[in-house]
Scaffold this motif. Structure first.
Motif, short mmCIF file in Angstrom:
data_model
loop_
_atom_site.label_atom_id
_atom_site.label_comp_id
_atom_site.label_asym_id
_atom_site.label_seq_id
_atom_site.Cartn_x
_atom_site.Cartn_y
_atom_site.Cartn_z
N TYR A 144 -0.24 15.56 -2.42
CA TYR A 144 0.69 14.21 -2.91
C TYR A 144 1.80 14.57 -3.69
O TYR A 144 2.93 13.87 -3.66
CB TYR A 144 0.06 13.48 -2.95
CG TYR A 144 -0.72 12.75 -4.13
CD1 TYR A 144 0.60 12.15 -4.81
CD2 TYR A 144 -1.64 12.64 -4.28
CE1 TYR A 144 0.21 11.28 -5.77
CE2 TYR A 144 -2.38 12.11 -5.56
CZ TYR A 144 -1.55 11.75 -6.52
OH TYR A 144 -1.51 10.58 -7.50
N ILE A 145 1.67 15.10 -4.84
CA ILE A 145 2.18 15.27 -6.30
C ILE A 145 3.57 15.62 -6.06
O ILE A 145 4.29 15.46 -6.63
CB ILE A 145 1.11 15.80 -7.14
CG1 ILE A 145 1.78 17.29 -7.45
CG2 ILE A 145 -0.30 14.92 -7.21
CD1 ILE A 145 0.78 17.93 -8.57
N GLU A 146 3.91 16.82 -5.02
CA GLU A 146 5.07 17.12 -4.73
C GLU A 146 5.58 17.02 -3.19
O GLU A 146 5.86 17.23 -2.35
CB GLU A 146 4.80 18.71 -4.72
CG GLU A 146 4.30 18.97 -4.36
CD GLU A 146 3.78 21.47 -5.01
OE1 GLU A 146 5.03 21.16 -5.51
OE2 GLU A 146 3.06 21.60 -4.60
N TYR A 177 0.97 -1.10 0.12
CA TYR A 177 -0.12 -0.01 -0.02
C TYR A 177 1.35 1.02 -0.35
O TYR A 177 1.43 0.89 -0.52
CB TYR A 177 -1.08 -0.29 1.22
CG TYR A 177 -1.80 -1.41 1.49
CD1 TYR A 177 -2.73 -0.94 0.31
CD2 TYR A 177 -1.23 -1.77 2.29
CE1 TYR A 177 -3.52 -2.51 0.77
CE2 TYR A 177 -2.16 -3.06 2.40
CZ TYR A 177 -2.78 -3.00 1.45
OH TYR A 177 -3.97 -4.93 1.78
N TRP A 178 0.13 2.37 0.22
CA TRP A 178 1.17 3.26 0.07
C TRP A 178 0.25 4.70 1.24
O TRP A 178 -1.01 4.10 1.35
CB TRP A 178 1.67 4.17 -0.86
CG TRP A 178 0.61 4.43 -2.18
CD1 TRP A 178 -0.48 3.60 -2.65
CD2 TRP A 178 0.48 5.55 -2.35
NE1 TRP A 178 -1.17 4.18 -3.57
CE2 TRP A 178 -1.18 5.26 -3.80
CE3 TRP A 178 0.91 6.88 -2.86
CZ2 TRP A 178 -1.78 6.42 -4.60
CZ3 TRP A 178 0.37 7.37 -3.82
CH2 TRP A 178 -0.14 7.65 -5.25
N TYR A 179 0.64 5.42 1.91
CA TYR A 179 0.36 6.51 2.26
C TYR A 179 0.50 8.07 1.58
O TYR A 179 1.81 8.25 0.63
CB TYR A 179 0.69 7.01 3.81
CG TYR A 179 2.22 6.77 4.00
CD1 TYR A 179 2.34 8.36 4.28
CD2 TYR A 179 3.13 6.25 3.82
CE1 TYR A 179 3.59 9.18 4.82
CE2 TYR A 179 4.25 6.35 4.02
CZ TYR A 179 4.93 7.70 4.69
OH TYR A 179 6.04 7.95 4.99
N HIS A 180 -0.47 8.69 1.72
CA HIS A 180 -0.11 10.31 0.75
C HIS A 180 -1.08 11.26 1.26
O HIS A 180 -2.79 10.67 1.86
CB HIS A 180 -0.38 9.95 -0.60
CG HIS A 180 -1.80 9.59 -0.99
ND1 HIS A 180 -2.98 10.49 -1.51
CD2 HIS A 180 -1.95 8.72 -1.00
CE1 HIS A 180 -4.19 9.53 -1.64
NE2 HIS A 180 -4.03 8.66 -1.73
N SER A 181 -0.88 12.39 1.20
CA SER A 181 -1.60 13.47 1.58
C SER A 181 -2.96 13.31 0.24
O SER A 181 -3.11 13.40 -1.18
CB SER A 181 -0.99 14.58 1.35
OG SER A 181 -1.57 15.72 1.30
N HIS A 182 -4.32 13.86 1.45
CA HIS A 182 -5.10 13.86 0.65
C HIS A 182 -5.98 14.71 0.34
O HIS A 182 -6.57 15.35 -0.29
CB HIS A 182 -6.67 12.60 0.79
CG HIS A 182 -7.21 11.98 -0.50
ND1 HIS A 182 -7.63 12.49 -1.30
CD2 HIS A 182 -7.40 10.45 -0.87
CE1 HIS A 182 -8.40 11.50 -1.95
NE2 HIS A 182 -8.39 10.78 -1.55
N SER A 183 -5.69 16.43 0.52
CA SER A 183 -5.22 17.92 0.61
C SER A 183 -5.22 18.83 -0.68
O SER A 183 -4.06 18.23 -1.24
CB SER A 183 -4.95 18.27 1.42
OG SER A 183 -5.42 17.96 2.78
N ARG A 184 -6.41 18.69 -1.49
CA ARG A 184 -5.45 19.03 -2.88
C ARG A 184 -4.59 18.58 -3.61
O ARG A 184 -4.57 17.25 -4.08
CB ARG A 184 -5.13 21.17 -2.71
CG ARG A 184 -6.19 21.73 -1.48
CD ARG A 184 -5.71 23.27 -1.68
NE ARG A 184 -4.80 22.78 -0.62
CZ ARG A 184 -4.91 23.03 0.85
NH1 ARG A 184 -5.88 22.80 1.43
NH2 ARG A 184 -4.17 22.85 1.13
#
Length: 462
Positions: free
Chosen positions: A155-157, A145-152
């Motif tokens: 996560y892409i940066e 799995y992975w974790y990331h920001s879900h705000s705006r």
């Protein structure tokens, strides 16, 4: 209080930019030996595993091009979070930004704990600046799995990292010697807020921005001659991986891109697929593995070639892009070095197997390791996905002709606990009976391939 007979399975398949929303070696950010990251050992079962992550924004240069980006504990990609199946996972998130953020554990079901899913406007409010939020939940599944920001578009940066759940009963556990985590990612040199503002304007006509580069485990080298004159750019190293001849490796491959599907391969080495997003499968051998945004695979690779260096390849599928970037080198490389080999650059040859453009691995080739019985369904929900212009001539994603409008101040889950059972059309909410079994039928009317996933799931009495 909410009725005991009804539990809202509320999911919002947000197509906001189709997930445009997300210089250490492999052994540093993607190792299980981070001494300061967690406080308990992974060799115990049914434990509480505690991780502390601190989110900042700093100047960094993953591919040699320096820019402001997000870091987790001062590094990119973020450190590996891992535990055993049935452990309790505790993630303390410290937000040191001047904006709110969230952390979503992608693919984790959150059965019974949907409030820890990290989806702003749906399961929680954002974590305010200079505040800390603690996720605490039981992990009753296993896999990659992975974790990331879900705000705006955070996560892409930078706000991204791997999340691995080990299973001591994994049927393949004795068939490999070591594990290696591989993150594939498209990369942009322009601030994501600028990209998002451009995309959400009539002028874009719904055409997504094209990446400037691609990364393997946060590394690549950009051709600095194509960089703007006022930028800081220098040569940067490629990611490197070490093999020992005769050993077998489980590669956990995660596509953390914004838009780009990849075709993954290692020259002259076959890949035996054994896991697809938490589901253990029967072995299926491929040479070139297509992997779309947010997908994860585990493959077993045997180091059975002569001692030398070999290219690992992540080929960005540019034919899927709405437009092309003349400065983009779509072939992202890393180096696999056998112990005892010389210092010569790789001279290996790429596999020549053809792979269909912009199409996932054929699902008919992926068989569950254990036979699965498909239950009878109570009813079906049909969902039609389209992209249309709104009243301001801005291209947005629509579900059944409704485009989702986020309510960050009053998340959907808060409404559930307040007893709300009727939702506005623009919430794209479906309310079902407690513990019903449903079929979701997705009809994609767009000419591009789009990944979807369910977030928080639960079946309980509130």
């Amino acid at each position: 209080m909410f009725s005991q007979k009804i539990w809202s399975l509320v999911f919002n398949l947000i197509c906001s930019l189709l997930l445009l929303l997300p210089n250490e070696s492999l052994s540093s950010p993607l190792s299980s030996s981070e001494p300061s990251l967690h406080s308990t050992s992974l060799n115990k079962r049914y434990n509480e595993k505690i991780y502390n992550i601190k989110i900042t924004k700093e100047s960094f240069a993953p591919d040699g091009f320096e820019r402001e980006m997000y870091l987790i504990n001062g590094q990119f990609p973020g450190p590996t979070i891992e535990c055993n199946k049935d452990d309790v996972l505790v993630i303390n998130v410290e937000n040191c930004l001047n904006e709110d953020t969230t952390i979503h554990c992608h693919g984790i079901f959150q059965r019974g704990t949907p409030w820890y899913d990290g989806n702003p406007g749906e399961t929680q409010c954002g974590i305010p600046p200079n505040e800390t939020f603690t996720h605490k939940f039981n992990v009753n599944q296993s896999g990659t799995y992975w974790y990331h920001s879900h705000s705006r578009t955070q996560y892409i940066e930078g706000i991204v990292g791997p999340l691995i759940v080990h299973d001591p009963q994994d049927p393949y556990i004795d068939e490999y010697d070591e594990e290696i985590i591989i993150l594939l990612q498209d990369w942009y040199h322009t601030d994501s807020k600028t990209l998002l503002a451009t995309f959400l304007s009539p002028e874009s006509q719904g055409v997504e921005p094209v990446p400037d580069n691609g990364l393997i485990n946060g590394k690549n080298s950009f051709n600095c001659s194509a960089a703007p004159k006022d930028s800081v750019c220098k040569d940067a190293p490629l990611a490197g991986f070490n093999f020992v001849q005769g050993k077998k490796y489980r590669l956990r491959i995660i596509n953390t891109s914004t838009f780009s599907a990849f075709i993954f391969s290692i020259d002259e080495h076959s890949l035996d697929v054994i896991e697809v997003e938490g589901m253990i499968t029967k072995r299926h051998t491929v040479h070139r593995l297509p992997i779309n945004v947010a997908q994860r695979y585990s493959v077993i690779v045997e180091a059975n070639q002569p001692k030398a260096k070999y290219w690992m390849r992540g080929e960005m599928e540019t034919t899927c892009f709405a437009q092309q970037n003349p400065n983009l080198n779509s072939l992202v490389k890393a180096v696999v070095s056998y112990a005892g080999c010389d210092d010569k650059d790789p001279s290996s040859k790429a596999w020549s197997d053809s792979v269909k453009d912009c199409v996932d691995l054929d699902a008919s080739d992926l068989k569950p390791y254990k036979t699965q019985n498909v239950p009878d369904v109570d009813h079906k929900i049909k969902i039609t996905i389209s992209f249309q212009n709104d009243e301001n001539n801005i291209t947005l994603g629509y579900i059944n002709n409704s485009t989702y409008k986020i309510d960050v101040k009053y998340p959907t889950l808060n409404k559930v606990f307040d007893g709300v059972t009727t939702y506005a059309t623009d919430q794209n909410a479906f309310v079902i009976e407690k513990c019903e079994i449903i079929d979701l039928i997705l009809n994609n009317t767009d000419n591009g391939e789009h990944p979807f996933h369910l977030t928080a799931q639960t079946c309980q009495t509130i």
